[in-house]
Motif scaffolding. Structure first.
Motif, PDB file in Angstrom:
ATOM      1  N   LEU A 246      -8.624   2.025   2.768  1.00  0.00           N
ATOM      2  CA  LEU A 246      -7.595   1.287   3.512  1.00  0.00           C
ATOM      3  C   LEU A 246      -6.450   0.853   2.604  1.00  0.00           C
ATOM      4  CD1 LEU A 246      -6.651  -0.140   6.122  1.00  0.00           C
ATOM      5  CD2 LEU A 246      -7.960  -2.132   5.376  1.00  0.00           C
ATOM      6  N   LEU A 247      -6.794   0.412   1.387  1.00  0.00           N
ATOM      7  CA  LEU A 247      -5.753  -0.135   0.512  1.00  0.00           C
ATOM      8  C   LEU A 247      -5.091   0.939  -0.349  1.00  0.00           C
ATOM      9  CD1 LEU A 247      -7.466  -3.510  -0.444  1.00  0.00           C
ATOM     10  CD2 LEU A 247      -5.870  -3.016   1.416  1.00  0.00           C
ATOM     11  N   GLY A 248      -5.359   2.205  -0.061  1.00  0.00           N
ATOM     12  CA  GLY A 248      -4.670   3.289  -0.721  1.00  0.00           C
ATOM     13  C   GLY A 248      -5.405   3.828  -1.919  1.00  0.00           C
ATOM     14  N   PRO A 249      -4.787   4.727  -2.691  1.00  0.00           N
ATOM     15  CA  PRO A 249      -3.413   5.218  -2.538  1.00  0.00           C
ATOM     16  C   PRO A 249      -3.265   6.165  -1.334  1.00  0.00           C
ATOM     17  CG  PRO A 249      -4.546   6.386  -4.302  1.00  0.00           C
ATOM     18  CD  PRO A 249      -5.482   5.319  -3.827  1.00  0.00           C
ATOM     19  N   TYR A 250      -2.073   6.108  -0.716  1.00  0.00           N
ATOM     20  CA  TYR A 250      -1.781   6.939   0.449  1.00  0.00           C
ATOM     21  C   TYR A 250      -1.049   8.200   0.029  1.00  0.00           C
ATOM     22  CZ  TYR A 250      -3.532   3.608   3.819  1.00  0.00           C
ATOM     23  OH  TYR A 250      -4.365   2.818   4.553  1.00  0.00           O
ATOM     24  N   GLU A 251      -1.464   9.302   0.629  1.00  0.00           N
ATOM     25  CA  GLU A 251      -0.857  10.611   0.385  1.00  0.00           C
ATOM     26  C   GLU A 251       0.080  10.889   1.559  1.00  0.00           C
ATOM     27  OE1 GLU A 251      -2.644  15.185   0.638  1.00  0.00           O
ATOM     28  OE2 GLU A 251      -3.918  13.445   0.988  1.00  0.00           O
ATOM     29  N   SER A 252       1.269  11.378   1.240  1.00  0.00           N
ATOM     30  CA  SER A 252       2.256  11.614   2.298  1.00  0.00           C
ATOM     31  C   SER A 252       1.964  12.916   3.041  1.00  0.00           C
ATOM     32  CB  SER A 252       3.650  11.680   1.657  1.00  0.00           C
ATOM     33  OG  SER A 252       4.613  11.988   2.632  1.00  0.00           O
ATOM     34  N   CYS A 253       2.153  12.904   4.351  1.00  0.00           N
ATOM     35  CA  CYS A 253       1.940  14.093   5.183  1.00  0.00           C
ATOM     36  C   CYS A 253       2.959  15.173   4.805  1.00  0.00           C
ATOM     37  CB  CYS A 253       2.103  13.691   6.649  1.00  0.00           C
ATOM     38  SG  CYS A 253       2.097  15.051   7.802  1.00  0.00           S
TER      39      CYS A 253
ATOM     40  N   TYR B 246      -5.060   6.563   8.520  1.00  0.00           N
ATOM     41  CA  TYR B 246      -3.693   7.079   8.678  1.00  0.00           C
ATOM     42  C   TYR B 246      -2.765   5.887   8.829  1.00  0.00           C
ATOM     43  CZ  TYR B 246      -5.416  11.817   9.351  1.00  0.00           C
ATOM     44  OH  TYR B 246      -5.996  13.047   9.174  1.00  0.00           O
ATOM     45  N   LEU B 247      -1.714   5.849   8.029  1.00  0.00           N
ATOM     46  CA  LEU B 247      -0.740   4.751   8.092  1.00  0.00           C
ATOM     47  C   LEU B 247       0.592   5.323   8.576  1.00  0.00           C
ATOM     48  CD1 LEU B 247       0.425   1.936   7.508  1.00  0.00           C
ATOM     49  CD2 LEU B 247       0.431   2.502   5.077  1.00  0.00           C
ATOM     50  N   LEU B 248       0.971   4.901   9.784  1.00  0.00           N
ATOM     51  CA  LEU B 248       2.201   5.393  10.423  1.00  0.00           C
ATOM     52  C   LEU B 248       3.309   4.367  10.207  1.00  0.00           C
ATOM     53  CD1 LEU B 248       3.528   7.391  12.543  1.00  0.00           C
ATOM     54  CD2 LEU B 248       2.589   5.877  14.318  1.00  0.00           C
ATOM     55  N   LEU B 249       4.502   4.801   9.834  1.00  0.00           N
ATOM     56  CA  LEU B 249       5.615   3.854   9.667  1.00  0.00           C
ATOM     57  C   LEU B 249       6.898   4.347  10.300  1.00  0.00           C
ATOM     58  CD1 LEU B 249       6.413   3.842   5.871  1.00  0.00           C
ATOM     59  CD2 LEU B 249       4.146   3.403   6.753  1.00  0.00           C
ATOM     60  N   GLY B 250       7.828   3.414  10.450  1.00  0.00           N
ATOM     61  CA  GLY B 250       9.212   3.753  10.765  1.00  0.00           C
ATOM     62  C   GLY B 250       9.996   3.670   9.473  1.00  0.00           C
ATOM     63  N   GLU B 251      10.952   4.550   9.318  1.00  0.00           N
ATOM     64  CA  GLU B 251      11.790   4.532   8.106  1.00  0.00           C
ATOM     65  C   GLU B 251      13.212   4.891   8.466  1.00  0.00           C
ATOM     66  OE1 GLU B 251      10.809   6.506   4.414  1.00  0.00           O
ATOM     67  OE2 GLU B 251       8.778   6.876   5.143  1.00  0.00           O
TER      68      GLU B 251
ATOM     69  N   VAL C 231       0.796  -1.241   0.000  1.00  0.00           N
ATOM     70  CA  VAL C 231       0.000   0.000   0.000  1.00  0.00           C
ATOM     71  C   VAL C 231       0.823   1.284   0.000  1.00  0.00           C
ATOM     72  CG1 VAL C 231      -2.069  -1.041   0.961  1.00  0.00           C
ATOM     73  CG2 VAL C 231      -0.377  -0.052   2.516  1.00  0.00           C
ATOM     74  N   TRP C 232       1.943   1.305   0.727  1.00  0.00           N
ATOM     75  CA  TRP C 232       2.693   2.574   0.760  1.00  0.00           C
ATOM     76  C   TRP C 232       4.112   2.319   1.270  1.00  0.00           C
ATOM     77  CZ3 TRP C 232       3.423   6.832   4.743  1.00  0.00           C
ATOM     78  CH2 TRP C 232       3.830   8.034   4.109  1.00  0.00           C
ATOM     79  N   GLY C 233       5.083   2.965   0.637  1.00  0.00           N
ATOM     80  CA  GLY C 233       6.491   2.764   1.003  1.00  0.00           C
ATOM     81  C   GLY C 233       7.075   3.913   1.795  1.00  0.00           C
ATOM     82  N   GLY C 234       6.214   4.856   2.200  1.00  0.00           N
ATOM     83  CA  GLY C 234       6.741   5.997   2.952  1.00  0.00           C
ATOM     84  C   GLY C 234       7.410   6.993   2.028  1.00  0.00           C
ATOM     85  N   ILE C 235       8.387   7.735   2.544  1.00  0.00           N
ATOM     86  CA  ILE C 235       8.968   8.831   1.760  1.00  0.00           C
ATOM     87  C   ILE C 235      10.325   8.447   1.173  1.00  0.00           C
ATOM     88  CG2 ILE C 235       7.679  10.620   2.970  1.00  0.00           C
ATOM     89  CD1 ILE C 235      10.286  11.255   4.549  1.00  0.00           C
ATOM     90  N   GLY C 236      10.614   7.158   1.150  1.00  0.00           N
ATOM     91  CA  GLY C 236      11.812   6.724   0.446  1.00  0.00           C
ATOM     92  C   GLY C 236      12.973   6.341   1.341  1.00  0.00           C
ATOM     93  N   GLY C 237      12.775   6.417   2.653  1.00  0.00           N
ATOM     94  CA  GLY C 237      13.820   5.965   3.573  1.00  0.00           C
ATOM     95  C   GLY C 237      13.962   4.458   3.489  1.00  0.00           C
ATOM     96  N   ARG C 238      15.162   3.943   3.866  1.00  0.00           N
ATOM     97  CA  ARG C 238      15.300   2.483   3.818  1.00  0.00           C
ATOM     98  C   ARG C 238      14.485   1.856   4.954  1.00  0.00           C
ATOM     99  NH1 ARG C 238      21.104   1.033   6.287  1.00  0.00           N
ATOM    100  NH2 ARG C 238      20.923   2.322   8.126  1.00  0.00           N
ATOM    101  N   PHE C 239      14.207   0.581   4.790  1.00  0.00           N
ATOM    102  CA  PHE C 239      13.446  -0.211   5.761  1.00  0.00           C
ATOM    103  C   PHE C 239      12.118   0.434   6.173  1.00  0.00           C
ATOM    104  CE2 PHE C 239      17.994  -1.244   6.870  1.00  0.00           C
ATOM    105  CZ  PHE C 239      18.016  -2.445   6.194  1.00  0.00           C
ATOM    106  N   PRO C 240      11.167   0.563   5.246  1.00  0.00           N
ATOM    107  CA  PRO C 240       9.820   0.954   5.672  1.00  0.00           C
ATOM    108  C   PRO C 240       9.222  -0.165   6.526  1.00  0.00           C
ATOM    109  CG  PRO C 240       9.851   0.403   3.330  1.00  0.00           C
ATOM    110  CD  PRO C 240      11.266   0.300   3.802  1.00  0.00           C
TER     111      PRO C 240
END
Ligand code: 6LW
Length: 529
Positions: free
Chosen positions: A228-235, A206-211, A184-193
């Protein structure tokens, strides 16, 4: 004029007092000190519960309770039966990775991964103190699982993935995978989403991740979608938590990320997340492992979350909190006169139960000497607790019943099986000696030793940011003599690697040989300022 001034000042004071504006201001970070990473939190009424990762330690997944998010008390562990937590030969930083703690329809859920056996699972309990169920295994290969219950009654397993966060429908009764996997979403491009958590708020998911990985480039980011399945917009504020930028430069807290959100009973929102307190000597390093921090959240801009203003935190947080609810302080001395060890004590891997007794000699902990050494990834004879501060004093009084030169008993500062400092006694010909051993990767040597008069000894370790100093005292006196000083940095995560922090242990080993030796510990002190 004067009197009117006084009256208005009094009026202002009374008004502020009634509005509670002056009460409960500020708290200290970290809220859970010493190795307590990957926090996940839930609330039931006025009670907050929080779980952290425990890796190869047993019992697994400590559960903490709080009424104010600032003061916490451990109330148990999720996994305290061997059947729930097989850790046989689990390597350092194997075992249990990031858990999630949720409350749904009257049941508590802990969702986790045992990377040393079984993979992803969840357990349920009616009360957070347990008993927790046997694991319900979920056949999805990944780490950092969470469960999200959607309003349409469907249940989803949410996990990490190399390309981004994955969501899969499951049957909550059986753990059976029902649907296809959705990236669904890879975050903002940091390694290890990784470290995903989902919250439904004001019509958004809202989908919260560590990156960025759990080291110095760590962060938390968030996206949202109407589906739920996106697409997700980045904050637009992403990363919403990080110290890997100018704002975090020079902060003694580093590596912040891997968060979970909670809304308190008064409507306020908070983030719990991991970070580590660094020591600086030429370069940053940390020995206490990753700890749990707290920060307030606002939703000021088009419903996007903003964590503590600019996404950084400090040791001293000057923000309003919930009404203060402290717990009793733990005693500095443990007398080993209770039926069971306190929740702060941990074994390394599944313990051999008969090697430990609190009944054989009342008021003493007896430990049988196992052949495994602290270098082994096995069921060594050891109990240990977290080092929670850079400055501490730990001490014990022990009696060692031994007949062979291979047998030893004492205290250890253990980061993992390849990095530990050991202060112990052993028998050599017709006398006993106290020794200080260094084990740093391929370097293993005795740094200091002294003959002693008997098999009874007091051992003491004083910790400071840069050094550990090792002492012993004979004749049950308090005349401590210094045996050696060692650098803290070689027990740091930067040197030893891994996901855990330094633990302070009581142990005994016969270094590979069968043994009938045993050691009795009378008490253990752990003193911090
Ligand atoms: C965990 C991952 C991480 O699974 O480290 O900081 C791993 N984040 O999310 C182990 O704690």
């Amino acid at each position: 004029m004067k009197n009117t001034g006084r009256v208005s000042a009094l009026f202002l004071l009374l008004t502020l007092g009634t509005l509670n504006l002056w009460a409960h201001n500020g708290y200290k970070n970290p809220i859970l000190r010493g190795f307590n990473p990957d926090p996940s939190i839930c609330r039931v009424g006025d009670d907050f519960y929080l779980v952290t990762s425990s890796f190869e330690y047993f019992p697994g997944l400590p559960i903490y309770h709080s009424k104010d998010l600032v003061n916490w008390e451990q109330i148990g562990h999720c996994l305290n039966r061997d059947s729930q937590l097989p850790l046989h030969k689990a390597p350092a930083s194997g075992g249990l990775y990031a858990p999630s703690l949720r409350y749904h329809n009257g049941l508590f859920y802990v969702i986790c991964t045992n990377v040393s056996g079984g993979g992803n699972f969840y357990c349920t309990a009616k009360k957070p103190t347990g008993p927790w169920s046997e694991p319900i295994w979920v056949n999805i290969d990944s780490i950092d699982p969470d469960i999200f219950w959607d309003e349409d009654g469907k249940t989803y397993f949410v996990t990490q993935g190399n390309e981004g966060i994955r969501i899969t429908e499951i049957d909550i009764e059986t753990g059976k995978v029902l649907g296809p996997e959705h990236l669904v979403w890879g975050g903002i491009g940091g390694r290890f989403p990784e470290a995903p958590h989902i919250y439904k708020k004001d019509g958004y998911y809202y989908l919260l991740l560590g990156e960025g990985g759990t080291e110095y480039a760590h962060s938390a980011t968030i996206g949202r979608s109407r589906n739920l399945l996106g697409p997700y917009e980045s904050c637009p504020l992403n990363p919403i938590i990080t110290h890997c930028n100018r704002a975090g430069q020079g902060n003694i807290i580093q590596g912040v990320g891997h968060a979970d959100f909670i809304q308190a009973q008064d409507g306020s929102w908070w983030a719990v997340f991991l970070g580590f307190r660094v020591t600086q000597q030429f370069a940053y390093y940390h020995i206490l492992g990753r700890e749990t921090f707290l920060a307030p959240i606002d939703w000021p801009k088009d419903g996007w979350p903003q964590v503590n203003g600019n996404g950084t935190v400090s040791l001293d947080m000057k923000v309003p909190t919930l009404p203060n609810h402290p717990f009793n302080k733990k005693p500095e001395r443990i007398h080993f006169d209770q039926e069971k060890l306190g929740f702060e004590w941990q074994f390394l891997r599944n313990p051999i139960r008969e090697n430990y007794s609190l009944n054989e000699r009342k008021g003493w902990l007896r430990m049988n000497t196992a052949s495994y050494t602290l270098n082994d990834t096995d069921a060594i004879s050891l109990i240990c607790r977290r080092q929670t501060e850079h400055d501490f004093e730990a001490a014990t009084f022990l009696e060692f019943i031994s007949s062979d030169v291979n047998e030893e008993a004492g205290m250890t500062l253990i980061q993992n099986n390849t990095h530990h400092y050991d202060l112990f006694i052993r028998k050599e010909q017709n006398q006993y000696i106290v020794q200080l051993r260094v084990k740093i990767g391929s370097h293993e040597y005795i740094a200091a030793e002294k003959p002693i008069k008997s098999n009874q000894i007091k051992l003491k370790i004083i910790g400071e940011p840069l050094h550990y100093t090792f002492y012993y005292a004979e004749d049950n006196s308090n005349q401590y003599k210094q045996l050696g000083i060692l650098d803290t940095r070689y027990l740091s995560t930067e040197v030893a690697g891994g996901f855990t922090g330094v633990m302070i242990g009581l142990y005994t080993s016969s270094n590979g040989k069968p043994s009938k030796a045993k050691v009795y510990y009378d008490w253990f002190d752990y003193i911090v300022q």
